[in-house]
Structure formats: C-alpha cells, structure tokens
Design a protein around this motif. Structure first.
Motif, PDB file in Angstrom:
ATOM      1  N   GLN A 417       0.834  -1.240   0.026  1.00 20.57           N
ATOM      2  CA  GLN A 417       0.003  -0.232   0.057  1.00 20.57           C
ATOM      3  C   GLN A 417       0.835   1.366  -0.146  1.00 20.57           C
ATOM      4  N   THR A 418       2.138   1.007   0.302  1.00 15.72           N
ATOM      5  CA  THR A 418       2.947   2.305   0.121  1.00 15.72           C
ATOM      6  C   THR A 418       3.182   2.565  -1.256  1.00 15.72           C
ATOM      7  N   ALA A 419       2.741   1.907  -2.480  1.00 18.06           N
ATOM      8  CA  ALA A 419       2.897   2.497  -3.665  1.00 18.06           C
ATOM      9  C   ALA A 419       2.119   3.382  -4.030  1.00 18.06           C
ATOM     10  N   PRO A 420       0.472   3.432  -3.706  1.00 17.20           N
ATOM     11  CA  PRO A 420      -0.269   4.676  -3.958  1.00 17.20           C
ATOM     12  C   PRO A 420       0.396   5.754  -3.027  1.00 17.20           C
ATOM     13  N   PHE A 421       0.702   5.385  -1.746  1.00 15.28           N
ATOM     14  CA  PHE A 421       1.232   6.350  -0.742  1.00 15.28           C
ATOM     15  C   PHE A 421       2.286   7.222  -1.411  1.00 15.28           C
ATOM     16  N   ALA A 422       3.153   6.466  -2.122  1.00 19.39           N
ATOM     17  CA  ALA A 422       4.275   7.023  -2.818  1.00 19.39           C
ATOM     18  C   ALA A 422       3.727   7.988  -3.785  1.00 19.39           C
ATOM     19  N   VAL A 423       2.804   7.547  -4.679  1.00 22.39           N
ATOM     20  CA  VAL A 423       2.111   8.426  -6.051  1.00 22.39           C
ATOM     21  C   VAL A 423       1.675   9.592  -5.424  1.00 22.39           C
ATOM     22  N   GLY A 424       1.043   9.451  -4.163  1.00 20.00           N
ATOM     23  CA  GLY A 424       0.516  10.588  -3.732  1.00 20.00           C
ATOM     24  C   GLY A 424       1.461  11.462  -3.160  1.00 20.00           C
ATOM     25  N   ALA A 425       2.575  11.057  -2.659  1.00 21.07           N
ATOM     26  CA  ALA A 425       3.607  11.881  -2.034  1.00 21.07           C
ATOM     27  C   ALA A 425       4.192  12.659  -3.259  1.00 21.07           C
ATOM     28  N   TYR A 426       4.893  11.898  -4.094  1.00 19.15           N
ATOM     29  CA  TYR A 426       5.536  12.504  -5.292  1.00 19.15           C
ATOM     30  C   TYR A 426       4.655  13.611  -6.063  1.00 19.15           C
ATOM     31  N   ALA A 427       3.278  13.027  -6.071  1.00 21.10           N
ATOM     32  CA  ALA A 427       2.591  13.951  -6.808  1.00 21.10           C
ATOM     33  C   ALA A 427       2.641  15.466  -6.049  1.00 21.10           C
ATOM     34  N   THR A 428       2.418  15.415  -4.819  1.00 24.61           N
ATOM     35  CA  THR A 428       2.355  16.754  -4.127  1.00 24.61           C
ATOM     36  C   THR A 428       3.603  17.545  -4.132  1.00 24.61           C
ATOM     37  N   ALA A 429       4.918  16.595  -4.136  1.00 25.99           N
ATOM     38  CA  ALA A 429       6.093  17.432  -4.211  1.00 25.99           C
ATOM     39  C   ALA A 429       6.255  17.954  -5.504  1.00 25.99           C
ATOM     40  N   ASN A 430       5.904  17.326  -6.436  1.00 26.67           N
ATOM     41  CA  ASN A 430       6.027  18.076  -7.909  1.00 26.67           C
ATOM     42  C   ASN A 430       5.344  19.121  -8.369  1.00 26.67           C
ATOM     43  N   LEU A 431       3.868  18.850  -7.602  1.00 27.92           N
ATOM     44  CA  LEU A 431       2.796  19.929  -7.717  1.00 27.92           C
ATOM     45  C   LEU A 431       3.493  21.418  -7.232  1.00 27.92           C
ATOM     46  N   ALA A 432       3.886  20.988  -5.723  1.00 28.06           N
ATOM     47  CA  ALA A 432       4.648  22.113  -5.101  1.00 28.06           C
ATOM     48  C   ALA A 432       5.665  22.877  -6.043  1.00 28.06           C
ATOM     49  N   ASP A 433       6.664  22.136  -6.520  1.00 26.17           N
ATOM     50  CA  ASP A 433       7.587  22.571  -7.164  1.00 26.17           C
ATOM     51  C   ASP A 433       7.171  23.108  -8.360  1.00 26.17           C
ATOM     52  N   ALA A 434       6.028  22.994  -8.973  1.00 28.12           N
ATOM     53  CA  ALA A 434       5.607  23.586 -10.326  1.00 28.12           C
ATOM     54  C   ALA A 434       4.783  24.780  -9.725  1.00 28.12           C
ATOM     55  N   GLY A 435       4.767  24.946  -8.637  1.00 27.22           N
ATOM     56  CA  GLY A 435       3.921  26.223  -8.101  1.00 27.22           C
ATOM     57  C   GLY A 435       2.428  26.166  -7.547  1.00 27.22           C
ATOM     58  N   TRP A 436       1.859  24.807  -7.489  1.00 22.77           N
ATOM     59  CA  TRP A 436       0.595  24.263  -7.172  1.00 22.77           C
ATOM     60  C   TRP A 436       0.735  24.093  -5.721  1.00 22.77           C
ATOM     61  N   THR A 437       0.874  25.300  -4.758  1.00 27.20           N
ATOM     62  CA  THR A 437       0.999  25.031  -3.437  1.00 27.20           C
ATOM     63  C   THR A 437      -0.310  24.948  -2.452  1.00 27.20           C
ATOM     64  N   VAL A 438      -1.435  25.433  -3.242  1.00 28.73           N
ATOM     65  CA  VAL A 438      -2.705  25.421  -2.381  1.00 28.73           C
ATOM     66  C   VAL A 438      -3.131  23.956  -1.749  1.00 28.73           C
ATOM     67  N   GLY A 439      -3.111  23.722  -0.527  1.00 27.65           N
ATOM     68  CA  GLY A 439      -3.417  22.294   0.224  1.00 27.65           C
ATOM     69  C   GLY A 439      -4.284  21.500  -0.534  1.00 27.65           C
ATOM     70  N   PRO A 440      -5.791  22.095  -0.672  1.00 25.36           N
ATOM     71  CA  PRO A 440      -6.879  21.391  -1.070  1.00 25.36           C
ATOM     72  C   PRO A 440      -6.696  20.896  -2.524  1.00 25.36           C
TER      73      PRO A 440
END
Length: 695
Positions: A417-440
């Motif tokens: 189950q860490t596989a989808p956990f990792a997908v969500g984690a890396y998605a958030t990190a890359n979104l933040a790096d691209a300027g998408w920093t709004v939590g919701p």
C-alpha cells in the motif's frame, strides 16, 4: 561471437549468484512449503552465517571449515528457536507469522550490527582460492568456481536427503498429512522444529560460503530475502528443480541483465514475480461471478425449480410484514434478528429499543470524540519536534486506515500500500515545485493520481487471496521503489526531493512553516478523510464489502459482482493512501525513498494489527504508537530504533491477537484471520447481514 565473449564472465557470475540464491531459497521454500511458516527473517539467518564465517575467516582452510560449521550451527539453532516462536500462531494464518518474523528480523539485524559493527566485514578466503584462473580465455576468480562446485554438492545432498531417506519421508508426510505422521509414532511438532532448523542451516551455510559474493553488512539480509522470495514464487513449492532453474534465471538477471539491459534490469525480477502470481491466481479462483456452472442443464433446471419452491414455502410460513409498536416487522429474518426466528424488525426512534440504539451509537462515537479532543489539544502540550512527529503520525495513520479497508473489510492483506502512498507523496512534491501550493488542490490531485494507479494495479490484486495477495502487493511495492530510484528527474532518485515551496492551507494564504500550523492542517485533512471513510464503511456499500469478505461464494451465487466491489475498494483505499502521502510531504517538507519503502508498508500493516483489523481508530492509534516508538523513544536510545520496533512487532502479535478493539471488547475481528482462505463453494443463497463497523 564478440558479444558472447564480452558477456561470458557475467553469465558465469550469474550461475554462481543463482546457485547461492538456490541454497537460500531452498531453505525458505522448505520453511513455507513444509512447515507452513512465512519466514520474513530468513535473510537474517543468512546474515548470521555470513557474519560468523567472515569473523572466523583467516585465509586458511581450517578457518573456512570452522566458520562453515559455526555459521551453519548458529543459523540452525536460530531456526529451531523460530519454530518455538511460531507454533502458537499456527491457527492465526500467515499474516501474524509474517509480522512476527519481520519483527524478529528487525531485532536480529540490530543485534548483529551491535555485535559485528555497522561496516561491511572483509572475508579472507584461503590463499589458494584467493586468485584467478583461466576460463575460456578469461581470468575468473577461483573462489567462485569452487563455490559453484560446493553449491551443487550441497543441493544434490539436500535433494537426496529429502527424497531418498526416512527423514525426508517424514518431512514430506508432515506437509501432506500430519495426522497420519502422528499415527506412525512421529511427533509433528518435532518434525516442524527439525524442518525450520534445517532451513536455517541451509541459510547459514549459504551465508558462510556466499559471504565473498554477497558480503555481510547493512542491507544484506533484506536483499537476500527479497531475491529469495522472487525465486520461491517463480519456482513454486513443489519442485526443487523448478526452484533451481528459477534461481539460475534470477542470478542471470542480476548479473548478465545489468550488463545487457541496465535500464530494464531493476524491473524484470519483480515484474516476473507479479506476472507469475497473477497467472496462478487466475486458475485458483472461479472465473465467473455467478459461481461454477453445472455441465448438466437438466440438473441445473431441477435445482432452480427446487429453490423457487423452497422460497415460496418460506414466504408462506413467515407471513406478511406486520405493524409493531416501534416500527415494522418483516417476514424474512433469521434466528439472530431482534424479532427472533420469524422476522427482522426495524424500529423507529421511539421506545426503549430506540433509546438503546441511540445509546449504542453514542458509545461507538465516544472514542472518536475523545481522540479528536486529545488531538486538538496536542499543540498546547508538546514541543515543536513532538508536534511534527504527531503530524507524521496522522499521515501514516491514513495509510494504515487504507490498509484496514483492504485487509479488514475486503480480506486482501497487503504489503504494497506504500505504492499509492508514494504516488500521492511525489505528486504533491512535484505540484509544489511547479507552483501548485494550495493544500486542497494538492490533496485532490494526489488522491486522484493514487486512485488511477490503484485502478491500474487493482485487477492484478483482487483475483488473488491470502498469502498470494501479500506477495503480489509486495511485488507492486518493490516495482514502485525501482521506478522511484530510476526516474530521478521526477523523484530525485535515492537523494529524494527537498527545497520545494511550502503548502498553503487555503487560497491566498501564506506557506505553512510552523510545526503547529502544519499539524493543524494535517489534523483537519485527516478528520475529513476519516469521517468520509467511516460514512462509506457504514453505508450499504460498506456492508456489501464486508459481505464479500465473509461469504464471497454466497455473494457470487446471488449475482453480486464481487470483483467490482473489490476493485472499487482497492481504488478508494489507494486514494486514501494518496491523501496520506500528500500530508506526509506537507508536514515533513522533504521526501526520500525510505519514506515510502517496504519498511513503511510493514509498519502500516502492524498498525492495523495493533488496532484491530476492522477498527479505524485502532489503526490511527497503532500508527501513533509506531511513530512514538520509532522516533521519540528511539531518540533517547540512539542506534536502537530497529530493536525497539522489532520488540513492538513481537509484542503486538502475541499480546494483541485481535488488536486494541478486541482488548476493549469491540469488534476488532473475531473468526478467521484476514489472510485466511475464502470459501470456494458457491451456494444459491443471499449474503449474510453485515456486521457492525468498528470506528
């Protein structure tokens, strides 16, 4: 010919490596296939032999022989101790064994490091073998050629003992018919102990002889265990020859594959493991959602008419629904319903029973409210570091709740189950790096990405049952880890990601950097996610999911699309894990592969066992206890975090067989273990009424 000549030495290395894995995997296969123990500490038994052999090696034949004898004996003794540890868990399924042996592996690994040090030990082979020889025009290490000969002799002698001696006959009988073995005067428990001791001896001998190839050091046991699991899955448990050829294939992929196809080599092993498991599960489970079909149409028609007549007679005997003082009483109940054998009553909100129902609902909601009050008050009672740990515990708690959905409700025990956990984690990190920093926005997009990932991998999981699910999900998790290490442009590789902008709680706000702000954000998201999860689990959809776990055959026979229910559960659990991964990145403000590896998957499964396999609150509490032990308690005893976590694994398995929910009298989960087999026979009856959902 030039290509063949260039890759000749890696191919020979693959044979030596494969033979080493064969000796180790033969012990693992013996423990699982004969003694029925899913031993996740088998790599530690290899490490015991490797460390012992390296410590006693002194460049003489006497040192090699002494190391071989001592390492084999030490690993055999550890295997016998493992037998005593796992016998009390024989009736609890392979999930409890996996968690116990993983805890033993953590404890054993820490003790080995304390005893032999954290650095990789040098292995001093006899001088005559510490040279190279000419092999088909190439120089090749003499020790590796000698090892190939020794490994072949060990494999041949082990096969002869197992197939041609009375001891081997007793071992085979203990796997096929232990009652018959006991009737002949042999003790199945003694055979069980002997089998695990022999499995340990094989691992220890492989460790001593293979130390110059896979040297003793941190990470050795995990690497050997994973590769041995791949060999056992590919070769199966029935044939040593199949295991032998599977081991050679794995060895060639690990050596020749790296030189020929370096980009694909990290994926080949676990992709092959997952493919074999999925292929086998297709034949182990019914292919139709309506149960097995009778080839005789006349007999099928006769049974259909008999079932219709039986239904009409039952309806005539029970009579129509009647009005009752508190509501209605229908005529389709059973002996467990409030109305007795005649029917099931649905009561309104008036009367003593209505008050009792409200009281029961309040008692179920009270723990949630108490926990929520405590979580809200935490920032005022803790320092900044402890508040940060509490935020991490909430993220891990959501991962544990997603495991609860699959393990406790869907009956699909998971180590991936860490596989989808990792997908969500890396998605958030890359979104933040691209300027998408709004939590919701980060939460929604990360959950969507994890849900899509789970939808893609779900069909490979939902057809399997029991231990096969553990292995398939483990393969999915390891493949995801390989992708993380390879795609450095997206994941940062082994270095991870750091330095991306902080998360904003809402649109127009500032990035959160204070621990208390990050914790409050994590708490709000976790409360919403858990509330939605509980509402779904208490809904008719959740009860249908519970019904598929408890009586899959009856659900299939009633026409329910069980596969669709399980796929939806897998996707929803993946989305929840993605939310947890997003929270972890926001709270930690960095991300590394260790945060989403196999160890975290095992921790999430332990949190579920601690809390009770169907308790959402229990999973959250279990996650908090793990983070408290791993980071806070271990901080006061530096260097012993694995030892403390291993002790927690062992204590939880023994002391909390039904988790905290069972300890407090809640419906933690009685009956069969969640990784136990589902019923395969189909009967044309309606699914049972689903039980209560534990908060």
């Amino acid at each position: 010919m030039e290509l063949l000549d260039a890759h000749l030495m890696p191919a020979v290395d693959g044979v030596a490596y494969g033979l080493l894995l064969f000796v180790v995997a033969a012990g693992l296969s013996l423990a699982f296939g004969t003694a029925g123990v899913l031993n996740l500490s088998h790599g530690t038994l290899y490490a015991i032999g490797a460390y012992t052999g390296a410590e006693l090696s002194d460049r003489t034949w006497g040192g090699l022989v002494l190391g071989l004898a001592a390492g084999t004996a030490a690993a055999a003794l550890a295997g016998a101790g493992l037998s005593a540890a796992t016998i009390p868990l024989a009736r609890r399924g392979h999930l409890a064994q996996a968690l116990l042996t993983f805890g033993i592996a953590l404890v054993g690994g820490d003790l080995l490091i304390q005893l032999f040090g954290a650095d990789e030990l040098p292995v001093r082979v006899p001088e005559v073998l510490d040279t190279s020889v000419r092999l088909l025009g190439h120089r090749y290490p003499a020790y590796r050629l000698c090892f190939i000969v020794m490994a072949v002799l060990l494999a041949v002698s082990g096969t002869w003992v197992l197939t041609r001696t009375r001891v081997g006959a007793a071992v085979r009988a203990s796997a096929d018919d232990p009652q018959m073995l006991a009737a002949t005067g042999h003790s199945p428990r003694a055979v069980h102990t002997g089998v695990l001791a022999a499995a340990g001896a094989l691992a220890g001998a492989a460790g001593v002889l293979g130390a110059p190839i896979i040297g003793p050091g941190p990470g050795t046991s995990e690497n050997v265990l994973m590769l041995s699991l791949v060999v056992v899955v590919l070769g199966g448990l029935r044939s040593l020859w199949a295991t032998f050829f599977a081991a050679i294939a794995v060895g060639e992929v690990q050596t020749l594959g790296v030189s020929v196809l370096p980009e694909l080599a990290p994926y080949l092993l676990f992709a092959a493991m997952a493919a074999v498991l999925v292929f086998r599960s297709r034949f182990a489970e019914p292919a139709t959602v309506h149960g097995p079909q009778d080839p005789d149409p006349v007999a099928r028609l006769r049974r259909f008419l008999a079932a219709r007549l039986g239904t009409r007679r039952a309806a005539a005997a029970t009579g129509p629904a009647r009005e009752t003082p508190g509501g209605t009483e229908s005529g389709t109940g059973d002996a467990t319903s409030p109305a007795g054998p005649g029917g099931t009553r649905e009561y309104g909100g008036t009367g003593r029973l209505g008050g009792f129902v409200r009281g029961a609902a309040w008692r179920q909601a009270a723990p949630l409210l108490v926990l929520l009050v405590l979580l809200i008050a935490l920032p005022g009672m803790l320092d900044s570091y402890s508040i940060s740990l509490a935020g991490s515990a909430l993220a891990l708690g959501l991962l544990a709740v997603s495991v609860t959905i699959l393990t406790g409700y869907a009956g699909l025990p998971t180590l991936g189950q860490t596989a989808p956990f990792a997908v969500g984690a890396y998605a958030t990190a890359n979104l933040a790096d691209a300027g998408w920093t709004v939590g919701p926005v980060q939460i929604v997009l990360s959950a969507l990405a994890a849900a899509v990932f789970s939808a893609v991998t779900g069909p490979a999981v939902i057809r399997a049952r029991g231990t096969t699910v553990l292995m398939i999900t483990l393969a999915v998790g390891e493949l995801t880890s390989a992708v993380i290490n390879q795609f450095k442009s997206v994941t940062g590789g082994a270095d991870g990601l750091v330095g991306f902008p902080s998360t904003q709680a809402l649109w127009g706000g500032e990035g959160m950097t204070e621990e208390s702000d990050l914790y409050n954000y994590a708490l709000v998201v976790a409360v919403v996610a858990v509330a939605v999860t509980l509402l779904v689990l208490r809904s008719p959809a959740g009860k249908l999911l519970t019904g598929t776990r408890g009586a899959e055959a009856r659900m299939r026979a009633s026409g329910h699309p069980v596969g669709r229910y399980l796929l939806v559960a897998h996707v929803c659990a993946g989305a929840l894990a993605g939310v947890g991964g997003s929270l972890m990145v926001s709270v930690q403000q960095y991300l590394s592969p260790a945060d989403v590896g196999f160890e975290i998957a095992a921790f999430a499964l332990l949190a579920v066992v601690i809390g009770g396999t169907t308790s959402v609150i229990g999973a959250l509490l279990g996650a908090g206890l793990i983070v408290f032990t791993r980071d806070w308690v271990a901080g006061s005893w530096p260097g012993h975090g694995p030892l403390l976590l291993g002790a927690l694994f062992i204590a939880a398995v023994y002391l909390l067989p039904r988790g905290l929910a069972g300890l407090l009298g809640g419906p933690g989960r009685s009956g069969r273990a969640p990784d136990g087999p589902r019923t395969s026979a189909s009967t044309p009856s309606a699914p049972p009424t689903a039980g209560k959902v534990s908060p």
